[in-house]
Motif scaffolding. Structure first.
Motif, PDB file in Angstrom:
ATOM      1  N   VAL A  69       0.882  -1.189   0.000  1.00 25.75           N
ATOM      2  CA  VAL A  69       0.000   0.000   0.000  1.00 25.75           C
ATOM      3  C   VAL A  69       0.910   1.226   0.000  1.00 25.75           C
ATOM      4  O   VAL A  69       1.639   1.470   0.954  1.00 25.75           O
ATOM      5  CB  VAL A  69      -0.953  -0.004   1.206  1.00 25.75           C
ATOM      6  CG1 VAL A  69      -1.833   1.240   1.187  1.00 25.75           C
ATOM      7  CG2 VAL A  69      -1.822  -1.260   1.182  1.00 25.75           C
ATOM      8  N   ARG A  70       0.848   2.008  -1.078  1.00 22.03           N
ATOM      9  CA  ARG A  70       1.882   3.028  -1.305  1.00 22.03           C
ATOM     10  C   ARG A  70       1.458   4.442  -0.965  1.00 22.03           C
ATOM     11  O   ARG A  70       2.299   5.331  -0.855  1.00 22.03           O
ATOM     12  CB  ARG A  70       2.315   2.997  -2.780  1.00 22.03           C
ATOM     13  CG  ARG A  70       2.975   1.678  -3.139  1.00 22.03           C
ATOM     14  CD  ARG A  70       3.944   1.805  -4.296  1.00 22.03           C
ATOM     15  NE  ARG A  70       4.640   0.524  -4.487  1.00 22.03           N
ATOM     16  CZ  ARG A  70       4.272  -0.386  -5.352  1.00 22.03           C
ATOM     17  NH1 ARG A  70       3.214  -0.186  -6.104  1.00 22.03           N
ATOM     18  NH2 ARG A  70       4.950  -1.508  -5.471  1.00 22.03           N
ATOM     19  N   ASP A  71       0.177   4.686  -0.844  1.00 24.56           N
ATOM     20  CA  ASP A  71      -0.270   6.063  -0.627  1.00 24.56           C
ATOM     21  C   ASP A  71      -0.217   6.403   0.859  1.00 24.56           C
ATOM     22  O   ASP A  71      -0.851   5.719   1.676  1.00 24.56           O
ATOM     23  CB  ASP A  71      -1.700   6.231  -1.153  1.00 24.56           C
ATOM     24  CG  ASP A  71      -2.193   7.647  -0.961  1.00 24.56           C
ATOM     25  OD1 ASP A  71      -1.869   8.490  -1.810  1.00 24.56           O
ATOM     26  OD2 ASP A  71      -2.868   7.912   0.049  1.00 24.56           O
ATOM     27  N   PRO A  72       0.523   7.462   1.245  1.00 26.85           N
ATOM     28  CA  PRO A  72       0.645   7.810   2.671  1.00 26.85           C
ATOM     29  C   PRO A  72      -0.700   8.083   3.332  1.00 26.85           C
ATOM     30  O   PRO A  72      -0.925   7.699   4.485  1.00 26.85           O
ATOM     31  CB  PRO A  72       1.514   9.074   2.674  1.00 26.85           C
ATOM     32  CG  PRO A  72       2.207   9.093   1.363  1.00 26.85           C
ATOM     33  CD  PRO A  72       1.314   8.378   0.391  1.00 26.85           C
ATOM     34  N   GLY A  73      -1.612   8.725   2.581  1.00 24.10           N
ATOM     35  CA  GLY A  73      -2.935   9.014   3.144  1.00 24.10           C
ATOM     36  C   GLY A  73      -3.718   7.748   3.437  1.00 24.10           C
ATOM     37  O   GLY A  73      -4.385   7.636   4.468  1.00 24.10           O
ATOM     38  N   ASN A  74      -3.630   6.774   2.537  1.00 20.72           N
ATOM     39  CA  ASN A  74      -4.316   5.497   2.768  1.00 20.72           C
ATOM     40  C   ASN A  74      -3.744   4.779   3.987  1.00 20.72           C
ATOM     41  O   ASN A  74      -4.496   4.276   4.833  1.00 20.72           O
ATOM     42  CB  ASN A  74      -4.186   4.585   1.546  1.00 20.72           C
ATOM     43  CG  ASN A  74      -5.134   4.977   0.427  1.00 20.72           C
ATOM     44  OD1 ASN A  74      -6.142   5.636   0.657  1.00 20.72           O
ATOM     45  ND2 ASN A  74      -4.809   4.593  -0.796  1.00 20.72           N
ATOM     46  N   VAL A  75      -2.412   4.714   4.073  1.00 21.42           N
ATOM     47  CA  VAL A  75      -1.795   4.014   5.210  1.00 21.42           C
ATOM     48  C   VAL A  75      -2.139   4.729   6.516  1.00 21.42           C
ATOM     49  O   VAL A  75      -2.498   4.091   7.511  1.00 21.42           O
ATOM     50  CB  VAL A  75      -0.264   3.904   5.015  1.00 21.42           C
ATOM     51  CG1 VAL A  75       0.406   3.384   6.282  1.00 21.42           C
ATOM     52  CG2 VAL A  75       0.040   2.969   3.850  1.00 21.42           C
ATOM     53  N   GLY A  76      -2.078   6.056   6.516  1.00 27.37           N
ATOM     54  CA  GLY A  76      -2.423   6.806   7.727  1.00 27.37           C
ATOM     55  C   GLY A  76      -3.863   6.576   8.155  1.00 27.37           C
ATOM     56  O   GLY A  76      -4.157   6.379   9.337  1.00 27.37           O
ATOM     57  N   THR A  77      -4.779   6.567   7.173  1.00 28.27           N
ATOM     58  CA  THR A  77      -6.202   6.348   7.474  1.00 28.27           C
ATOM     59  C   THR A  77      -6.433   4.937   8.026  1.00 28.27           C
ATOM     60  O   THR A  77      -7.199   4.744   8.985  1.00 28.27           O
ATOM     61  CB  THR A  77      -7.060   6.569   6.209  1.00 28.27           C
ATOM     62  OG1 THR A  77      -6.871   7.917   5.769  1.00 28.27           O
ATOM     63  CG2 THR A  77      -8.532   6.336   6.490  1.00 28.27           C
ATOM     64  N   ILE A  78      -5.763   3.947   7.439  1.00 21.25           N
ATOM     65  CA  ILE A  78      -5.915   2.564   7.921  1.00 21.25           C
ATOM     66  C   ILE A  78      -5.403   2.443   9.356  1.00 21.25           C
ATOM     67  O   ILE A  78      -6.022   1.780  10.199  1.00 21.25           O
ATOM     68  CB  ILE A  78      -5.200   1.581   6.975  1.00 21.25           C
ATOM     69  CG1 ILE A  78      -5.961   1.508   5.635  1.00 21.25           C
ATOM     70  CG2 ILE A  78      -5.101   0.190   7.593  1.00 21.25           C
ATOM     71  CD1 ILE A  78      -5.200   0.809   4.521  1.00 21.25           C
ATOM     72  N   ILE A  79      -4.289   3.104   9.655  1.00 18.29           N
ATOM     73  CA  ILE A  79      -3.761   3.078  11.028  1.00 18.29           C
ATOM     74  C   ILE A  79      -4.758   3.732  11.991  1.00 18.29           C
ATOM     75  O   ILE A  79      -5.009   3.227  13.095  1.00 18.29           O
ATOM     76  CB  ILE A  79      -2.382   3.762  11.087  1.00 18.29           C
ATOM     77  CG1 ILE A  79      -1.334   2.890  10.389  1.00 18.29           C
ATOM     78  CG2 ILE A  79      -1.965   4.052  12.533  1.00 18.29           C
ATOM     79  CD1 ILE A  79       0.006   3.573  10.142  1.00 18.29           C
ATOM     80  N   ARG A  80      -5.377   4.828  11.579  1.00 22.53           N
ATOM     81  CA  ARG A  80      -6.393   5.483  12.435  1.00 22.53           C
ATOM     82  C   ARG A  80      -7.591   4.570  12.664  1.00 22.53           C
ATOM     83  O   ARG A  80      -8.116   4.462  13.773  1.00 22.53           O
ATOM     84  CB  ARG A  80      -6.871   6.785  11.792  1.00 22.53           C
ATOM     85  CG  ARG A  80      -5.863   7.916  11.900  1.00 22.53           C
ATOM     86  CD  ARG A  80      -6.292   9.119  11.086  1.00 22.53           C
ATOM     87  NE  ARG A  80      -7.449   9.781  11.649  1.00 22.53           N
ATOM     88  CZ  ARG A  80      -8.104  10.773  11.052  1.00 22.53           C
ATOM     89  NH1 ARG A  80      -7.726  11.175   9.856  1.00 22.53           N
ATOM     90  NH2 ARG A  80      -9.137  11.349  11.630  1.00 22.53           N
ATOM     91  N   SER A  81      -8.037   3.895  11.588  1.00 21.93           N
ATOM     92  CA  SER A  81      -9.186   2.984  11.710  1.00 21.93           C
ATOM     93  C   SER A  81      -8.844   1.805  12.614  1.00 21.93           C
ATOM     94  O   SER A  81      -9.657   1.393  13.445  1.00 21.93           O
ATOM     95  CB  SER A  81      -9.621   2.484  10.336  1.00 21.93           C
ATOM     96  OG  SER A  81     -10.087   3.555   9.548  1.00 21.93           O
ATOM     97  N   ALA A  82      -7.632   1.259  12.453  1.00 20.03           N
ATOM     98  CA  ALA A  82      -7.205   0.139  13.304  1.00 20.03           C
ATOM     99  C   ALA A  82      -7.166   0.570  14.767  1.00 20.03           C
ATOM    100  O   ALA A  82      -7.594  -0.172  15.662  1.00 20.03           O
ATOM    101  CB  ALA A  82      -5.828  -0.355  12.853  1.00 20.03           C
ATOM    102  N   ASP A  83      -6.687   1.776  15.017  1.00 23.92           N
ATOM    103  CA  ASP A  83      -6.664   2.339  16.369  1.00 23.92           C
ATOM    104  C   ASP A  83      -8.099   2.495  16.894  1.00 23.92           C
ATOM    105  O   ASP A  83      -8.413   2.107  18.030  1.00 23.92           O
ATOM    106  CB  ASP A  83      -5.946   3.693  16.316  1.00 23.92           C
ATOM    107  CG  ASP A  83      -5.877   4.413  17.656  1.00 23.92           C
ATOM    108  OD1 ASP A  83      -6.037   3.761  18.711  1.00 23.92           O
ATOM    109  OD2 ASP A  83      -5.631   5.634  17.654  1.00 23.92           O
ATOM    110  N   ALA A  84      -8.968   3.014  16.043  1.00 25.21           N
ATOM    111  CA  ALA A  84     -10.353   3.297  16.471  1.00 25.21           C
ATOM    112  C   ALA A  84     -11.099   2.038  16.896  1.00 25.21           C
ATOM    113  O   ALA A  84     -11.905   2.072  17.829  1.00 25.21           O
ATOM    114  CB  ALA A  84     -11.113   3.996  15.340  1.00 25.21           C
ATOM    115  N   VAL A  85     -10.842   0.915  16.225  1.00 25.72           N
ATOM    116  CA  VAL A  85     -11.581  -0.315  16.569  1.00 25.72           C
ATOM    117  C   VAL A  85     -10.852  -1.143  17.629  1.00 25.72           C
ATOM    118  O   VAL A  85     -11.318  -2.212  18.015  1.00 25.72           O
ATOM    119  CB  VAL A  85     -11.847  -1.202  15.325  1.00 25.72           C
ATOM    120  CG1 VAL A  85     -12.615  -0.424  14.272  1.00 25.72           C
ATOM    121  CG2 VAL A  85     -10.572  -1.800  14.766  1.00 25.72           C
TER     122      VAL A  85
END
Length: 265
Positions: A123-139
């Motif tokens: 996964v190469r897009d910084p915004g995508n990786v950052g968003t996935i990390i936020r979602s993983a944190d949220a759940v």
């Protein structure tokens, strides 16, 4: 409270900090930069190894950080707007940035009982990786793993887009071939997405130990990773959208896992 004043972009320390915009120097020094009041607050809250905090001397220490500056233990440095811009690579620099040691990670988080882990394969897009990390944190997921070919966690855009979540859960970079083999040995289910899947994400049982494998934005999972998948699921779509991007898809799947694990009464 006399803080060092840095005014020249030719200053050696300024050059060192600016070099951290480049992955090669982040890897060499084991350091990275975070920007903005919120991320600096989160770093201190998480007891991260903050080497120094640099603030715009023309504007003063942001009010939210004044207490931290008085507490001592960390170097605080004043700098001009030009120095702030040089070190953050932005035309409108933030009022503050900090230099941190790269985060130490707890590998045991991966193999907790009934662990929920997101594995990113290219996964190469910084915004995508950052968003996935936020979602993983949220759940309340246990960890996020960045496989080879994924964007660097410490890329400034990735760091910014995590909004502080990189301090809240284990995030590690790993060779997926070894790690996924170990996960299977430990009885963890590896789940991918596929348009040909027979399970929807709602009929799949997310309650046992599960690692969610998400692939590259355009190519999906690499062939070697796809061969390790135990089960594929599909996110049903009622409207006419062709697809969800990788960060949206990961978020939908993580929230279904959370619903089944915590809100299924």
């Amino acid at each position: 409270m006399n803080h060092l004043w840095l005014t020249s972009i030719q200053n050696e320390r300024v050059k060192q900090w600016a070099s951290l915009l480049d992955k090669k120097y982040r890897d060499r020094t084991g350091q990275f930069i975070i920007e903005g009041v919120h991320l600096v607050q989160e770093a201190f809250r998480a007891s991260a190894a903050v080497k120094c905090v640099v603030y715009n001397g023309e504007r003063g220490i942001p009010q939210e950080l004044e207490q931290l500056a008085w507490e001592g233990g960390t170097e605080w440095v004043q700098a001009t707007t030009q120095v702030m811009a040089k070190c953050t690579g932005t035309d409108t620099p933030p009022p503050v940035f900090a230099v941190l040691e790269k985060l130490k990670r707890d590998d045991t988080a991966l193999f907790r009982e009934n662990s929920l882990v997101v594995v990113l394969d290219g996964v190469r897009d910084p915004g995508n990786v950052g968003t996935i990390i936020r979602s993983a944190d949220a759940v309340g997921a246990d960890a996020v793993v960045l496989g080879k070919g994924s964007v660097d966690l410490y890329n400034p855009k990735t760091v910014r887009s995590t909004m502080g979540s990189l301090f809240h859960l284990s995030i590690m970079e790993a060779d997926l071939a070894e790690l996924l083999h170990e996960a299977k040995k430990q009885g963890i289910r590896l789940v991918g997405t596929s348009l040909q899947a027979t399970h929807t994400c709602y009929s799949y049982d997310w309650t046992p130990g599960t690692w969610l494998l998400m692939g590259n934005e355009s190519e999906g999972l690499s062939e070697s990773v796809r061969q390790t998948v135990d089960e594929s699921v599909i996110i049903p779509m009622q409207g006419e959208a062709e697809s969800l991007n990788v960060a949206m898809a990961a978020t939908v799947l993580l929230y279904e896992a959370l619903r089944q694990r915590k809100f299924n009464e």
